[in-house]
Scaffold this motif. Structure first.
Motif, PDB file in Angstrom:
ATOM      1  N   ALA A   1       0.852  -1.205   0.000  1.00  0.00           N
ATOM      2  CA  ALA A   1       0.000   0.000   0.000  1.00  0.00           C
ATOM      3  C   ALA A   1       0.885   1.250   0.000  1.00  0.00           C
ATOM      4  CB  ALA A   1      -0.907  -0.011   1.221  1.00  0.00           C
ATOM      5  N   LYS A   2       0.362   2.314  -0.615  1.00  0.00           N
ATOM      6  CA  LYS A   2       1.049   3.603  -0.686  1.00  0.00           C
ATOM      7  C   LYS A   2       1.487   4.033   0.723  1.00  0.00           C
ATOM      8  CE  LYS A   2       0.110   7.655  -3.491  1.00  0.00           C
ATOM      9  NZ  LYS A   2      -0.967   8.302  -4.241  1.00  0.00           N
TER      10      LYS A   2
ATOM     11  N   HIS B   1      -6.481  -4.283   8.199  1.00  0.00           N
ATOM     12  CA  HIS B   1      -7.902  -3.914   8.311  1.00  0.00           C
ATOM     13  C   HIS B   1      -8.093  -2.409   8.445  1.00  0.00           C
ATOM     14  CE1 HIS B   1      -8.935  -8.176   9.973  1.00  0.00           C
ATOM     15  NE2 HIS B   1      -8.726  -8.148   8.687  1.00  0.00           N
ATOM     16  N   ALA B   2      -7.088  -1.728   9.003  1.00  0.00           N
ATOM     17  CA  ALA B   2      -7.231  -0.285   9.222  1.00  0.00           C
ATOM     18  C   ALA B   2      -7.151   0.505   7.922  1.00  0.00           C
ATOM     19  CB  ALA B   2      -6.156   0.189  10.202  1.00  0.00           C
ATOM     20  N   ILE B   3      -6.469  -0.033   6.915  1.00  0.00           N
ATOM     21  CA  ILE B   3      -6.227   0.778   5.700  1.00  0.00           C
ATOM     22  C   ILE B   3      -6.753   0.136   4.417  1.00  0.00           C
ATOM     23  CG2 ILE B   3      -4.161   1.860   6.667  1.00  0.00           C
ATOM     24  CD1 ILE B   3      -2.563  -0.033   4.702  1.00  0.00           C
TER      25      ILE B   3
ATOM     26  N   PHE C   1       0.826  -6.460   2.092  1.00  0.00           N
ATOM     27  CA  PHE C   1      -0.359  -6.753   2.916  1.00  0.00           C
ATOM     28  C   PHE C   1      -0.195  -8.097   3.636  1.00  0.00           C
ATOM     29  CE2 PHE C   1      -4.396  -4.266   1.372  1.00  0.00           C
ATOM     30  CZ  PHE C   1      -3.878  -3.123   1.957  1.00  0.00           C
ATOM     31  N   ALA C   2       0.528  -9.033   3.005  1.00  0.00           N
ATOM     32  CA  ALA C   2       0.699 -10.355   3.627  1.00  0.00           C
ATOM     33  C   ALA C   2       1.755 -10.336   4.734  1.00  0.00           C
ATOM     34  CB  ALA C   2       1.067 -11.388   2.574  1.00  0.00           C
ATOM     35  N   GLU C   3       2.530  -9.241   4.812  1.00  0.00           N
ATOM     36  CA  GLU C   3       3.508  -9.107   5.900  1.00  0.00           C
ATOM     37  C   GLU C   3       2.945  -8.274   7.048  1.00  0.00           C
ATOM     38  OE1 GLU C   3       7.830  -9.168   3.731  1.00  0.00           O
ATOM     39  OE2 GLU C   3       6.566  -7.454   3.253  1.00  0.00           O
ATOM     40  N   MET C   4       1.792  -7.657   6.840  1.00  0.00           N
ATOM     41  CA  MET C   4       1.201  -6.794   7.878  1.00  0.00           C
ATOM     42  C   MET C   4       0.382  -7.625   8.850  1.00  0.00           C
ATOM     43  SD  MET C   4      -0.166  -3.601   5.602  1.00  0.00           S
ATOM     44  CE  MET C   4      -0.511  -2.438   6.872  1.00  0.00           C
TER      45      MET C   4
END
Ligand code: IMP
Length: 200
Positions: A166-167, A182-184, A173-176
């Motif tokens: 994501a910017k 979910h927040a962004i 996303f798979a490392e978050m």
């Protein structure tokens, strides 16, 4: 439609475990009980629409009619700028019948190579349709902008998460952690619009 969803039971019109889990987590803070279309044994309608909105609405309508409950459907996907928005509404289909997202991510990478463009920008888009059993319908659309990386990284999340950054971030996303995603996410953006109307 009644403007307050609190305390209602809602069918999540999806057979995708990743989506059902994320939608359940987003609605739980509002005390909304969710049950999935899969759990209720509802048939999965064919996604014949040509837009996220058309597909989200047909799924929500089918689940609301079959269950007699409020139904929420998500139609989402990855839209890659250099591929004119592909895989877009066909994001699940690019994974083939065995739902192999390693294959789908490879197809995206291959298509980008064939284009010869160095534009790696992409967005996740989420259409959310909320239907009542008596035919009322509301629709919201959310998005998150980002870029595609190769090779895939991370093992959290689902679908195309391992190739999407994501910017403003440098991890996929798979490392978050799920809460951070979910927040962004595109789904969070669409949900914020829905909660502004139905859960104020
Ligand atoms: P559909 O909405 O069921 O047609 O499928 C959407 C497809 O888009 C999913 O199967 C995923 O492959 C992809 N997708 C949608 N949202 C996400 C996400 O948050 N992360 C990764 N992939 C996603």
């Amino acid at each position: 439609m009644a403007r307050d969803l609190r305390g209602q039971k809602l069918v999540v019109a999806s057979h995708n475990a990743g989506k059902v889990r994320e939608i359940g987590a987003l609605l739980e803070p509002f005390g909304i009980e969710t049950v999935s279309a899969g759990d209720l044994g509802l048939p999965e309608p064919e996604e014949t629409g040509l837009t996220f909105q058309a597909n989200a609405e047909l799924k929500a309508r089918a689940a609301a009619e079959a269950s007699g409950l409020l139904a929420l459907a998500d139609d989402s996907g990855l839209a890659v700028t250099a591929l004119d928005g592909d895989p877009g509404i066909y994001s699940a289909r690019w994974a083939g019948p065995s739902k192999d997202f390693n294959l789908a991510m490879e197809k995206v990478e291959q298509a980008l190579k064939e284009k010869g463009s160095d534009d790696r920008s992409a967005a996740f888009i989420c259409g959310l349709a909320l239907a009542t059993p008596d035919g009322e319908m509301d629709y919201f659309e959310g998005r998150v902008e980002g870029t595609l990386v190769w090779p895939p990284r991370g093992d959290k999340g689902f679908g195309y998460d391992p190739v999407f950054v994501a910017k403003g971030y440098d991890i996929t996303f798979a490392e978050m952690e799920p809460d951070a995603k979910h927040a962004i996410s595109h789904r969070a953006d669409a949900f914020r619009q829905l909660t502004d109307v139905f859960l104020k």
